[in-house]
Structures are given as structure tokens and as C-alpha cells.
Design a protein around this motif. Structure first.
Motif, PDB file in Angstrom:
ATOM      1  N   ARG A 448      26.652  34.011  37.591  1.00  0.00           N
ATOM      2  CA  ARG A 448      26.526  34.408  39.001  1.00  0.00           C
ATOM      3  C   ARG A 448      26.838  35.885  39.196  1.00  0.00           C
ATOM      4  O   ARG A 448      26.408  36.494  40.173  1.00  0.00           O
ATOM      5  N   ASP A 449      27.608  36.429  38.279  1.00  0.00           N
ATOM      6  CA  ASP A 449      28.097  37.800  38.451  1.00  0.00           C
ATOM      7  C   ASP A 449      27.249  38.836  37.724  1.00  0.00           C
ATOM      8  O   ASP A 449      27.665  39.997  37.596  1.00  0.00           O
ATOM      9  N   LEU A 450      26.075  38.451  37.227  1.00  0.00           N
ATOM     10  CA  LEU A 450      25.228  39.409  36.517  1.00  0.00           C
ATOM     11  C   LEU A 450      24.688  40.458  37.482  1.00  0.00           C
ATOM     12  O   LEU A 450      24.315  40.144  38.624  1.00  0.00           O
ATOM     13  N   PRO A 451      24.616  41.717  37.045  1.00  0.00           N
ATOM     14  CA  PRO A 451      24.008  42.750  37.894  1.00  0.00           C
ATOM     15  C   PRO A 451      22.546  42.410  38.196  1.00  0.00           C
ATOM     16  O   PRO A 451      21.870  41.724  37.425  1.00  0.00           O
ATOM     17  N   PRO A 458      19.932  35.245  24.975  1.00  0.00           N
ATOM     18  CA  PRO A 458      20.198  34.038  24.188  1.00  0.00           C
ATOM     19  C   PRO A 458      20.417  34.378  22.717  1.00  0.00           C
ATOM     20  O   PRO A 458      19.697  35.210  22.147  1.00  0.00           O
ATOM     21  N   VAL A 459      21.408  33.754  22.105  1.00  0.00           N
ATOM     22  CA  VAL A 459      21.671  33.915  20.679  1.00  0.00           C
ATOM     23  C   VAL A 459      21.342  32.583  20.022  1.00  0.00           C
ATOM     24  O   VAL A 459      22.017  31.572  20.251  1.00  0.00           O
ATOM     25  N   TYR A 503      23.819  30.195  22.500  1.00  0.00           N
ATOM     26  CA  TYR A 503      24.730  30.556  23.583  1.00  0.00           C
ATOM     27  C   TYR A 503      24.203  31.833  24.233  1.00  0.00           C
ATOM     28  O   TYR A 503      23.312  32.512  23.686  1.00  0.00           O
ATOM     29  N   LEU A 504      24.721  32.164  25.394  1.00  0.00           N
ATOM     30  CA  LEU A 504      24.278  33.341  26.129  1.00  0.00           C
ATOM     31  C   LEU A 504      25.342  34.431  26.071  1.00  0.00           C
ATOM     32  O   LEU A 504      26.543  34.145  26.133  1.00  0.00           O
ATOM     33  N   ARG A 505      24.903  35.664  25.976  1.00  0.00           N
ATOM     34  CA  ARG A 505      25.834  36.783  25.981  1.00  0.00           C
ATOM     35  C   ARG A 505      25.219  37.948  26.743  1.00  0.00           C
ATOM     36  O   ARG A 505      24.013  37.988  27.012  1.00  0.00           O
ATOM     37  N   LEU A 506      26.060  38.915  27.057  1.00  0.00           N
ATOM     38  CA  LEU A 506      25.626  40.170  27.657  1.00  0.00           C
ATOM     39  C   LEU A 506      26.374  41.277  26.929  1.00  0.00           C
ATOM     40  O   LEU A 506      27.591  41.431  27.095  1.00  0.00           O
ATOM     41  N   GLY A 507      25.667  41.975  26.054  1.00  0.00           N
ATOM     42  CA  GLY A 507      26.321  42.926  25.181  1.00  0.00           C
ATOM     43  C   GLY A 507      27.209  42.180  24.196  1.00  0.00           C
ATOM     44  O   GLY A 507      26.756  41.274  23.495  1.00  0.00           O
TER      45      GLY A 507
END
Length: 522
Positions: A448-451, A458-459, A503-507
Motif C-alpha cells: 500500500r505504501d509504494l510510491p 518479483p523474485v 517473493y516481492l521486493r523493492l530494491g
């Protein structure tokens, strides 16, 4: 003969103990008082392990065999005879009769002031009609098969309510979940379920019941387990709560010998099909399952979600760890529209095992059996120590069981809310053969907090095969904030199962739990 069987002990870590109260029950027939303690029960189990195994007594097998489902259901315990039905304990206790599916006798004892008195069976405790097969049993038969712990006397009329804890059959027990529904069952011990040899089902052969002084106190249940391979001494501290579920402080002993054995089912029940895989027109209901996944919280802190399968053949999956933080079979899908069934699958409890103390190295094992109907138990989740056990060995484990709507220690990460399969390729284009599409839905605060305009990454990994060129990540076009889905294609040959992870990541920031799925190509 000490090497014939293992000794299994279960002790509650909690020091809570209800105030002693003299066992009372309207016209129950009690035996003489005898000294009792948890330590004495452990010594009894140890002595029993050194002797040749003797199976529990069975009242006349020919008569009991005729007490089928319908006949057994008519043998209702008369509430006027309930243990602590009028006082002496906050929670009345009633008893269950032997029958076709529960043919073995279980001895019952009421405990007070360090003394135990056996509760002797009498046919007048039950609604035995003259035409019932049970009417032919001798009046002095040992015909108790289990017990029910009823709701508190100081609340709504307990005689009109279902029990909140039941112990009935082998080492099975279950509790009402946070949403007021039964479903999941636990076992004190499981011995080689799904193995090459016949599975052994140990029995609780006796229970010692200590009353709860108030409805805020636990009912203490001591139990003796016996089987050809092991004996066990158990201490359950059964708490009736709303937010934490029931039996969450029970520390029965894990199994094999040394694993916390549980089954998913309606009681313990099945995973027939979910939104993941459903054969065409197999049933009118959209989904039929009591649990839709196995959740794990590893010592390293990883949260894993393993969607359950109804596999084409018996399958055993192992998740190795050292002193895991917890695991459990979970029912995450809480929408009635996804089941359309009056048996309330959407309210089935999730059950979480919280290890206490040092469990050492081992594996959470997930055993999945194929089933063609919802009446069959086909899921077992259990802890198996790494070190093999030996005859004459004594093992001791402690843990809490939480019967809730969700995990008791939920992760702050986004979680998997759906797993869907379809034909590979792109919509509107010819679909390539042998390619399977996967769609995973994630939901949670980190998404919800993604810019604005930023997508999670996805990894993906696979044990065999390769990923296709088509991969797509998007926010799900609904009104649920933080709801994302990823699509990808898998190209694989042969019928052997494939282990997939995502799984999902951001950086370098992890946004979601790990989806770990076992795919059977079809």
C-alpha cells in the motif's frame, strides 16, 4: 524390555494451576481416592514402556460394532451427570460412549487436592434406548471413549452450547476456533503417517481432569498415551479465550516419537480443491477445504506460505530448520461466496504450533494424500527431529497450540491471498503447448505504501524447467489497497513435481512473505 518402546513426555511450561476443588458430580459413581501428580504419571509411563504392550480394553466388540454413526449419535450424555455441572469447577465435563468408530475404552479420573478418583461408567449416564445396541452391554462395562469440556457455567446456558474442547478417538483432540467453529484436529503423536508400513495410531488410554477455579483459569488435563512403539505422559493447560483461541497453552508431546502432529480437516479434514486447481464440474461448490495452506516462520525470520495440494500421489515435503518459531495449517480464505456451503468452511479454525524451549534441528513435514471427496483426511503437518530415535529413549517437548482465525504472530509483510493456474501464453494469441501460467496475489501494508508508478519486483526460482518470456506485475483493479498480482509462465517437461518460489521486493527491501508451491505438471 525397556528397549521395546520409547517414552514420550509432555509438560506444560506454564506454572498456572487452578485452585484445588473437591470433585463433584450429580450421582456420578466414583472409585476410591488415590494420590496423583504429574511426576507420578511420568513414572507410570516410564514403567509402562518397560512392559510388553497390552492394547486398551474393548467392551463387547460385536455389540460396539453395531453402534454406527446414527446409533452412536443417539447415545447422548445426560447433563444432570456432568462432572462439575453444579459446582466445583468453572467448566462442566461430559463424556462420550464407545462406538463403531471409537471402540476402545478410556479411563476417566477427577482430580482434587492431589488425589484422583476414577469415574466409573454407568449406562444411566447416557440416553440408552431399549432398542439401542448399547443396551446389551454389561452394566459394569468400561464404555467411556472420550470427553467434552463444555462452556462455562457462569455464561449462557452451557447445556444448549457445543463443547469447546473434545478428546475422542486415538490421540485426537480439537477445539472451537476464534470464529466459533470446529474443524482442525490435533494429535498427541503421529507414527510414520503415509510411510511404507502401516501407520500406528497410539491411544490416550486415561485422562485425569483438574477443574478450573474460574472461567479465566485453565482446565488442566493429564493424559496417558500408549501404543506398541511408545508411551507418553501429557499435561494440557486448556484456556478458553476469545482472541487467542482454545487450548493455546496445551503442551502435549510432539510425535514420531517427537513430533507435533496435526491434521487439517473438517475434523481433522481435507483439502479437496481450492481456486488453485479444480477439475471441471467436480462439484457445484467453488471451493472445498478446511485449510488452504501451510504457514511457516523460520528461525532466520522468513515467513513462508505453501499452498496445499490434492496431489496425484502421496507426497511428503520437508522444510528444514533449527528451533523454528512456529508453523500451522491455516484457513486464509474467509469469504462465504468462495465456498457457498452451510458447513461454514470460511470459519474453520487455523491452528498454530508455537514451540517452547529447545526443539533442536529437524523439519516441518507436510504430508499430502490424494482424495476424491471431502470426507477423507488428506493433510498432515508435523515436526520431525533430525536425530533418529532409538528404543528406550525418553523425549520431552513443550509447545502452545493456538486455535484462531489467523496466525497469532502475523508478519508485517504482504501475504499471499490466492494462487491460480491457467494456460500459458498471452491472451488473444495462440497458446503454446506444455506451458503453464501462474498467477499469485499478494496483499498487505508494504504494497500500500509504494510510491506512485512504482511496481514491486518479483523474485522467482524453480527447481527445474524454465520461465517463459511472458511475465506481468500489476495492481489488482479492485477496491482493496495494497492488492497486487504477478503472472508468469513455466515451461517444463515430464510429470515430476516442480518446486517454485516467489517473493516481492523493492530494491533490497523484502515486501512479502515467500510463496513456495509444489506444482505437478498436467
Amino acid at each position: 524390555m525397556l528397549n521395546r518402546r520409547h517414552l514420550l513426555q509432555a509438560m506444560a511450561a506454564s506454572a498456572l494451576a487452578p485452585a484445588a476443588a473437591r470433585a463433584e458430580g450429580a450421582s456420578l459413581d466414583f472409585g476410591p481416592a488415590m494420590p496423583f501428580s504429574a511426576e507420578a504419571l511420568k513414572q507410570r509411563a516410564k514403567a509402562l514402556a518397560a512392559k510388553p504392550y497390552e492394547p486398551p480394553s474393548r467392551p463387547d466388540p460385536e455389540i460396539v460394532q453395531r453402534l454406527d454413526y446414527d446409533a452412536h449419535g443417539k447415545l447422548r450424555f445426560r447433563y444432570d451427570y456432568a462432572l462439575w455441572g453444579e459446582g466445583g469447577g468453572a467448566y462442566p465435563v461430559t463424556f462420550q460412549h464407545v462406538g463403531k468408530y471409537f471402540p476402545k475404552s478410556v479411563r476417566m479420573f477427577a482430580v482434587a487436592n492431589g488425589e484422583a478418583r476414577e469415574i466409573r461408567y454407568r449406562p444411566e449416564y447416557f440416553t440408552v434406548a431399549p432398542t439401542s445396541p448399547a443396551a446389551a452391554l454389561p452394566k459394569d462395562a468400561a464404555a467411556f471413549a472420550g470427553l467434552w469440556i463444555m462452556e462455562a457455567r457462569d455464561g449462557p446456558d452451557w447445556k444448549l452450547l457445543e463443547p469447546w474442547v473434545t478428546f475422542l478417538g486415538a490421540s485426537y483432540f480439537r477445539a472451537v476456533g476464534e470464529l466459533g467453529q470446529v474443524g482442525m484436529s490435533a494429535r498427541g503423536v503421529a507414527l510414520s503417517p503415509g510411510g511404507p508400513s502401516l501407520e500406528e495410531f497410539p491411544d490416550f488410554v486415561a485422562h485425569w481432569i483438574e477443574p478450573a477455579a474460574t472461567d479465566a483459569d485453565p482446565v488442566i488435563l493429564h493424559s496417558l498415551l500408549d501404543s506398541p512403539s511408545l508411551t507418553g505422559a501429557y499435561r494440557f493447560a486448556l484456556h478458553r479465550g476469545k482472541g487467542r483461541g482454545n487450548g493455546d497453552r496445551g503442551r502435549p508431546q510432539p510425535a514420531r516419537p517427537g513430533r507435533a502432529a496435526r491434521q487439517s480437516r473438517r475434523s481433522p479434514r481435507c483439502n479437496w480443491y481450492s481456486e488453485t486447481v479444480k477439475a471441471t464440474a467436480i462439484d457445484w461448490r467453488p471451493e472445498v477445504h478446511d485449510s488452504d495452506g501451510l504457514a511457516l516462520w523460520t528461525r532466520a525470520g522468513e515467513h513462508i506460505w505453501r499452498p496445499l495440494n490434492n496431489p496425484p500421489r502421496t507426497t511428503l515435503s520437508s522444510f528444514f530448520d533449527d528451533n523454528p518459531r512456529g508453523f500451522g495449517l491455516q484457513q486464509r480464505d474467509r469469504s462465504f461466496d468462495h465456498y457457498q456451503d452451510g458447513v461454514k468452511y470460511e470459519k474453520r479454525p487455523s491452528t498454530w504450533v508455537e514451540p517452547l524451549g529447545d526443539w533442536g534441528a529437524g523439519a516441518v513435514q507436510l504430508l499430502e494424500f490424494p482424495t476424491d471427496d471431502e470426507i477423507h483426511d488428506n493433510i498432515v503437518a508435523s515436526w520431525v527431529p533430525r536425530q533418529p530415535t532409538s528404543a528406550g529413549q525418553s523425549l520431552s517437548f513443550s509447545y502452545r497450540l493456538h486455535w484462531l482465525a489467523d496466525e497469532p504472530f502475523p508478519s508485517p509483510l504482504a501475504r499471499v491471498v490466492a494462487t491460480r493456474l491457467g494456460r500459458g501464453g498471452q491472451p488473444g494469441q495462440p497458446r503454446p503447448k506444455g506451458v503453464r501460467k501462474f498467477l499469485i496475489e499478494f496483499e498487505g501494508a508494504p504494497l500500500r505504501d509504494l510510491p506512485y508508478g512504482v511496481k514491486p519486483e518479483p523474485v522467482l526460482s524453480t527447481s527445474r524447467g524454465r520461465f517463459g518470456d511472458y511475465e506481468f506485475t500489476e495492481s489488482v483493479p479492485d477496491d482493496v489497497p495494497g492488492h497486487w498480482r504477478i503472472q508468469f509462465d513455466l515451461i517444463v517437461d515430464g510429470p515430476e513435481p516442480v518446486e517454485l518460489r516467489c517473493y516481492l521486493r523493492l530494491g533490497d527491501k523484502t515486501l512479502s512473505e515467500t510463496w513456495a508451491y509444489q506444482y505437478y505438471p498436467f
